[in-house]
Design a protein around this motif. Sequence first.
Motif, PDB file in Angstrom:
ATOM      1  N   ARG A   4       0.951  -1.204  -0.192  1.00 54.55           N
ATOM      2  CA  ARG A   4      -0.018   0.103  -0.102  1.00 54.55           C
ATOM      3  C   ARG A   4       0.886   1.390  -0.177  1.00 54.55           C
ATOM      4  N   GLY A   5       0.498   2.158  -0.873  1.00 56.13           N
ATOM      5  CA  GLY A   5       1.046   3.402  -0.927  1.00 56.13           C
ATOM      6  C   GLY A   5       2.473   3.533  -2.075  1.00 56.13           C
ATOM      7  N   TRP A  42      -3.249   5.384  -7.105  1.00 55.39           N
ATOM      8  CA  TRP A  42      -3.351   5.920  -5.558  1.00 55.39           C
ATOM      9  C   TRP A  42      -3.798   7.329  -5.492  1.00 55.39           C
ATOM     10  N   GLU A  45      -2.154  11.503  -1.270  1.00 54.50           N
ATOM     11  CA  GLU A  45      -1.795  11.406   0.059  1.00 54.50           C
ATOM     12  C   GLU A  45      -1.758   9.969   0.676  1.00 54.50           C
ATOM     13  N   GLU A  46      -1.819   9.010  -0.277  1.00 46.90           N
ATOM     14  CA  GLU A  46      -1.623   7.663   0.037  1.00 46.90           C
ATOM     15  C   GLU A  46      -0.169   7.042  -0.347  1.00 46.90           C
TER      16      GLU A  46
END
Length: 235
Positions: A4-5, A42, A45-46
């Motif tokens: 994630r990210g 994404w 902010e991720e």
Amino acid sequence: MPARGAIVDRSAVPPAVAGEARAGVCGSARRAAAVYRGLTGWWPEEVSIHADDDFDRHVFASAIAVAASGGGAVASRLGLSGVDFGRLVAVRFPGAGVLFAPDDGETAPADDEIAMVRALLLASASRDGEDTAWLAAIVARRAIEPNHLWEDLGLRDRAELSRLLARHFAPLAARNTRNMRWKRFFYRTLCETDGIVLCATPVCTACGDFDLCFGEETGESRLARARRGSAAPLS
């Protein structure tokens, strides 16, 4: 499954996102958010930008997204030729060409001011390769927009712009020892190179325009506003 990210290559852009980006169904702000997510997978902010390559891709995605939200040809609004824009998208965001209409590849118009800032940046290039050349063109073109430069590049804050310049144009960035606003610094440097005295006051702290050169550059990023202002979240 990517962590994630992390910014990852997209072999295909989600059709719903591509459709919203092309149509601009909820206005330019929603289009910018859709384009960024379509390019990277994404929200801004991720993403994780700890790795330099992930950071560079975040910068490109941010600039493309905010340029796409402004109307007109994206390549032109980035200061790139159609060939260079197509190459950038193909190299950095494989499969994302579906986000952009064919006329997004028109040639960027000539502009002396943009050309001077681009040349200034290229003269201080600290990295080789296409990325740095593209970034010089993009930063120079976005510098003529009316907001803080980091905002008109679609970045999240001024620190990201400073990191970009220190990474790709280190000798020039290192000269900004007093943390002057970057656009002001570019133009002051150009004037000094040509032997032009830009300021009548020899000491900056005694100048009535001090805040114009050194004031705060805070605020909410344009892509953050785009997401917050969306009527409904994108799935």
